[in-house]
Write a protein that holds these residues in place. Sequence first.
Motif, mmCIF file in Angstrom:
data_model
loop_
_atom_site.group_PDB
_atom_site.id
_atom_site.type_symbol
_atom_site.label_atom_id
_atom_site.label_comp_id
_atom_site.label_asym_id
_atom_site.label_seq_id
_atom_site.Cartn_x
_atom_site.Cartn_y
_atom_site.Cartn_z
ATOM 1 N N ASP A 19 0.851 -1.185 0.000
ATOM 2 C CA ASP A 19 0.000 0.000 0.000
ATOM 3 C C ASP A 19 0.895 1.247 0.000
ATOM 4 O O ASP A 19 1.886 1.295 0.734
ATOM 5 N N GLY A 20 0.541 2.213 -0.833
ATOM 6 C CA GLY A 20 1.309 3.463 -0.865
ATOM 7 C C GLY A 20 2.530 3.402 -1.769
ATOM 8 O O GLY A 20 3.323 4.339 -1.802
ATOM 9 N N LYS A 23 1.459 2.918 -7.319
ATOM 10 C CA LYS A 23 0.981 2.263 -8.546
ATOM 11 C C LYS A 23 0.074 3.167 -9.365
ATOM 12 O O LYS A 23 0.186 3.248 -10.583
ATOM 13 N N GLU A 46 -8.178 -3.425 -8.462
ATOM 14 C CA GLU A 46 -8.723 -4.577 -7.734
ATOM 15 C C GLU A 46 -8.735 -4.282 -6.252
ATOM 16 O O GLU A 46 -7.750 -3.728 -5.741
ATOM 17 N N PRO A 47 -9.739 -4.663 -5.480
ATOM 18 C CA PRO A 47 -11.005 -5.191 -5.997
ATOM 19 C C PRO A 47 -11.838 -4.060 -6.598
ATOM 20 O O PRO A 47 -11.677 -2.916 -6.235
ATOM 21 N N ARG A 57 -15.895 -4.522 -3.166
ATOM 22 C CA ARG A 57 -14.849 -3.624 -2.650
ATOM 23 C C ARG A 57 -15.323 -2.904 -1.391
ATOM 24 O O ARG A 57 -14.608 -2.789 -0.402
ATOM 25 N N LEU A 61 -13.281 -3.640 2.001
ATOM 26 C CA LEU A 61 -12.394 -2.579 2.484
ATOM 27 C C LEU A 61 -13.041 -1.691 3.543
ATOM 28 O O LEU A 61 -12.343 -1.130 4.381
ATOM 29 N N TYR A 76 -12.100 -11.426 -2.592
ATOM 30 C CA TYR A 76 -11.160 -10.926 -3.611
ATOM 31 C C TYR A 76 -11.205 -11.795 -4.867
ATOM 32 O O TYR A 76 -11.178 -11.297 -5.995
ATOM 33 N N ARG A 80 -12.271 -10.873 -8.677
ATOM 34 C CA ARG A 80 -11.284 -11.124 -9.750
ATOM 35 C C ARG A 80 -11.855 -12.019 -10.854
ATOM 36 O O ARG A 80 -11.614 -11.780 -12.040
ATOM 37 N N ARG A 102 -3.198 -3.998 -9.318
ATOM 38 C CA ARG A 102 -3.307 -5.221 -8.512
ATOM 39 C C ARG A 102 -4.088 -6.286 -9.290
ATOM 40 O O ARG A 102 -5.052 -5.985 -9.989
ATOM 41 N N SER A 106 -1.631 -10.031 -5.731
ATOM 42 C CA SER A 106 -1.964 -9.375 -4.457
ATOM 43 C C SER A 106 -2.532 -10.381 -3.462
ATOM 44 O O SER A 106 -2.256 -10.303 -2.268
ATOM 45 N N SER A 107 -3.341 -11.319 -3.945
ATOM 46 C CA SER A 107 -3.925 -12.303 -3.015
ATOM 47 C C SER A 107 -2.865 -13.240 -2.457
ATOM 48 O O SER A 107 -2.952 -13.664 -1.308
ATOM 49 N N TYR A 110 -0.943 -10.786 0.070
ATOM 50 C CA TYR A 110 -1.721 -10.309 1.238
ATOM 51 C C TYR A 110 -2.420 -11.445 1.988
ATOM 52 O O TYR A 110 -2.388 -11.489 3.214
ATOM 53 N N GLN A 111 -3.076 -12.348 1.251
ATOM 54 C CA GLN A 111 -3.790 -13.426 1.953
ATOM 55 C C GLN A 111 -2.875 -14.643 2.157
ATOM 56 O O GLN A 111 -2.869 -15.225 3.237
ATOM 57 N N ASP A 158 -7.955 2.292 5.227
ATOM 58 C CA ASP A 158 -9.059 1.347 5.070
ATOM 59 C C ASP A 158 -8.854 0.185 6.050
ATOM 60 O O ASP A 158 -7.877 0.150 6.806
ATOM 61 N N LEU A 160 -7.931 -2.939 5.913
ATOM 62 C CA LEU A 160 -6.694 -3.724 5.885
ATOM 63 C C LEU A 160 -5.499 -2.891 6.344
ATOM 64 O O LEU A 160 -4.626 -3.383 7.046
HETATM 65 P P1 TYD Z 1 -6.627 0.180 -2.375
HETATM 66 O O1 TYD Z 1 -7.310 1.320 -1.712
HETATM 67 O O2 TYD Z 1 -6.904 -0.102 -3.795
HETATM 68 O O3 TYD Z 1 -5.093 0.309 -2.055
HETATM 69 P P2 TYD Z 1 -3.847 0.405 -2.971
HETATM 70 O O4 TYD Z 1 -3.913 1.763 -3.596
HETATM 71 O O5 TYD Z 1 -2.703 0.218 -2.042
HETATM 72 O O6 TYD Z 1 -3.936 -0.710 -3.979
HETATM 73 O O7 TYD Z 1 -6.965 -1.093 -1.486
HETATM 74 C C1 TYD Z 1 -6.663 -2.337 -1.852
HETATM 75 C C2 TYD Z 1 -6.327 -3.092 -0.568
HETATM 76 O O8 TYD Z 1 -6.754 -4.439 -0.712
HETATM 77 C C3 TYD Z 1 -4.836 -3.119 -0.295
HETATM 78 O O9 TYD Z 1 -4.597 -2.965 1.092
HETATM 79 C C4 TYD Z 1 -4.437 -4.520 -0.705
HETATM 80 C C5 TYD Z 1 -5.680 -5.311 -0.456
HETATM 81 N N1 TYD Z 1 -5.816 -6.513 -1.299
HETATM 82 C C6 TYD Z 1 -5.712 -7.772 -0.727
HETATM 83 O O10 TYD Z 1 -5.501 -7.906 0.477
HETATM 84 N N2 TYD Z 1 -5.862 -8.870 -1.520
HETATM 85 C C7 TYD Z 1 -6.127 -8.769 -2.836
HETATM 86 O O11 TYD Z 1 -6.260 -9.791 -3.528
HETATM 87 C C8 TYD Z 1 -6.243 -7.454 -3.417
HETATM 88 C C9 TYD Z 1 -6.532 -7.282 -4.873
HETATM 89 C C10 TYD Z 1 -6.088 -6.362 -2.620
#
Ligand code: TYD
Length: 214
Positions: A19-20, A23, A46-47, A57, A61, A76, A80, A102, A106-107, A110-111, A158, A160
């Motif tokens: 994040d940040g 992108k 995404e999402p 989303r 979020l 997610y 997708r 993303r 990302s999954s 992150y997951q 958000d 996460l």
């Molecule tokens: P977003 O506000 O789009 O953040 P960023 O600009 O960093 O992409 O939020 C997307 C959030 O969702 C980000 O914290 C990553 C998370 N995420 C997952 O955990 N799994 C996933 O599969 C996807 C696509 C996103």
Amino acid sequence: MEQRAHIRKGLFISLEGLDGCGKTTQIKALRCAFQREGKEVIDFREPGCTHLGEQLREIVLHSDSHIGERAELLIYLSSRAQVTDEIVIPALSEGKVVIADRYADSSVAYQGFGRAIGAEKVKALNDFAIKNTYPDITFLLEISVSEALKRLENKPLDRLEKERGTFFQRVHEGYEWLYQQNPQRFVKIPGELEPKEVGQQILKVLKGRGFLGK
Ligand code: TYD
């Protein structure tokens, strides 16, 4: 080894990172670069992006309700699967340039790593959700965990992002694992550089691989 299930005429690019990592700024610049060559460009985040995806989303979020780890992953994946069918596959078969803010990786990060569900398990579910439609090239905008935390302090968080800390450390390791697993598809770009410099490095790689004219 990733296998393609579809004949594609277009080009599929994804941007990934913590994040940040910046992108979204780069996606705007990329879109312009391809449009200057007369290419039709579709970008999505995404999402989201489809009607179903935007609803999901909001839930994943911004909802206050407890969302378990498997449920989160499946939300997610559901978003997708929908964007893959509605947008990615049709656009690629029509020869368009598709840019994802993303996607499947990302999954895994992150997951699979962040939530410790396991990379291989998430990968298998991703393969199903996207019908093996992996990007041609994935730019990993690399920033350190401390830089990500610093950048997030200036904007509302958000759901996460609120969990941060050690979670981000595991996500960072997840991206490194993905990079090691997919050395041809993944390209690392130092995301702590000035945005203009990051953009120039991305364009240089695309030109080098023949995806963009000189
Ligand atoms: P977003 O506000 O789009 O953040 P960023 O600009 O960093 O992409 O939020 C997307 C959030 O969702 C980000 O914290 C990553 C998370 N995420 C997952 O955990 N799994 C996933 O599969 C996807 C696509 C996103």
